[in-house]
Enzyme design. Sequence first.
Site, PDB file in Angstrom:
ATOM      1  N   HIS A 166      -2.563  -3.449  -7.999  1.00 30.80           N
ATOM      2  CA  HIS A 166      -2.316  -3.950  -6.621  1.00 30.80           C
ATOM      3  C   HIS A 166      -1.592  -5.332  -6.312  1.00 30.80           C
ATOM      4  O   HIS A 166      -0.968  -5.169  -5.375  1.00 30.80           O
ATOM      5  CB  HIS A 166      -4.031  -4.007  -5.979  1.00 30.80           C
ATOM      6  CG  HIS A 166      -4.044  -4.596  -4.575  1.00 30.80           C
ATOM      7  ND1 HIS A 166      -3.500  -3.810  -3.553  1.00 30.80           N
ATOM      8  CD2 HIS A 166      -4.399  -5.684  -4.140  1.00 30.80           C
ATOM      9  CE1 HIS A 166      -3.673  -4.496  -2.305  1.00 30.80           C
ATOM     10  NE2 HIS A 166      -4.140  -5.682  -2.772  1.00 30.80           N
ATOM     11  N   HIS A 193       0.821  -1.145   0.063  1.00 27.16           N
ATOM     12  CA  HIS A 193      -0.118  -0.118   0.078  1.00 27.16           C
ATOM     13  C   HIS A 193       0.774   1.266  -0.046  1.00 27.16           C
ATOM     14  O   HIS A 193       0.580   2.362  -0.577  1.00 27.16           O
ATOM     15  CB  HIS A 193      -1.066   0.008   1.141  1.00 27.16           C
ATOM     16  CG  HIS A 193      -2.206  -0.834   1.182  1.00 27.16           C
ATOM     17  ND1 HIS A 193      -2.904  -1.119   2.163  1.00 27.16           N
ATOM     18  CD2 HIS A 193      -2.670  -1.769   0.186  1.00 27.16           C
ATOM     19  CE1 HIS A 193      -3.777  -1.976   1.802  1.00 27.16           C
ATOM     20  NE2 HIS A 193      -3.677  -2.395   0.535  1.00 27.16           N
TER      21      HIS A 193
END
Length: 448
Positions: free
Chosen positions: A349, A336
């Site tokens: 991601h 993240h």
Amino acid sequence: MAAAATAATASYSTLSTKHNLSISTTHHINKNHSLSSPFLSETSVRIRPLSLSRSAKLPVRVMATSAATPVKKTSGLNPGAVAPTVVDVDLGDRSYPIYIGSGLLNQPDLLQRHIHGKRVLVVTNTTVAPLYLDKVVSALTVGNPNVTVESVILPDGEKYKDMDTLMKVFDKAIESRLDRRCTFVALGGGVIGDMCGYAAASFLRGVNFIQIPTTVMAQVDSSVGGKTGINHRLGKNLIGAFYQPQCVLIDTDTLNTLPDRELASGLAEVIKYGLIRDAEFFEWQEKNIHKLMARDPDAFAYAIKRSCENKADVVSQDEKESGLRATLNLGHTFGHAIETSYGYGHWLHGEAVAAGTVMAVDMSYRLGWIDESIVERVHIILKQAKLPTSPPEMMTVDMFKSVMAVDKKVADGLLRLILLKGPLGGCVFTGDYDRKALDETLHAFCKS
């Protein structure tokens, strides 16, 4: 994230008047995507059921921890259709099924049994809408004329997972005068699922919603468990809610239109399950990673089912991430930080999670919690999956520390991390570690 994109050019003009929408565009795999895929081919995947049996007429329900699931025929609205594998998320009176199988969007009863009112809002994006919106609308309405379907089509990409884009969902729901008996349907990848779920949790203080994930990432992870939300410029997924769907419908045929880069990104989450809690599954992955990369249908069917069983089992024990569920975030704290610092959408991601996993494994080794063979095995399988094993060169130690300081797993100023410990399949969620090991890992992977 980009969800599904078709390999063959497809023309799309006007949808049914029920969804008050008209777009005209052409969709195909984007060969010029940033950080272009190193894959050599853009073959399609068609996933077949694991096994067939003609003896029963109802879907087989399996517990989240089952090892094998038979697939049997059903007598629904589509005679001769093969019933899905069903994995249950056990949350008492909020339990729900995960339907997994090929051609499930052609079985209307699977969706219609979870629609309790007369109004439905499908939330999707500009990539997925031309491919599957009509099919979903048909599945919701065929033989069910009392149901009216609206839709809202959002721009595609992680950079649009924000409050401004979320407001478009609320605008459509309010303009359409939807009531508390309506159902929101998320049709797309992880971004759409998270945003639609958060909108459902917030609209009129909560309405029903259904997940129809169309990417590997969403099918094996984000669509299951009720985590919903949006990003903030200072951190990923910092605004959101735990809000469970009525069901998750995984039509594995939607992976036929998924670009190779997106497919590989989803494998990062599959690999995660093996590392943190399912050593046997990781060993299976090591033996079958080439089949997964070649889009072998049986291999993918098993990987999706096993991943959902692992996720459902964890969520059933720890819905709101008080401890056990946090272990599903292996590599995510580092990942993240990469997504936030590098810019949402530059890396997918799963790509950021892959690099983050390598960093978490490195730190675990520096702490003396795992042996070197696990470090080597993680590097090998991620490289075989064509995933990054280090962060972007622009990342600095200060960038990591700044973003990690506001991570959701910080408690009383203490950064808690998911780290591997012991033999393969063992991990801990802890703030009790030598800070020197974290600094050493960050400096090992960053130039400054």
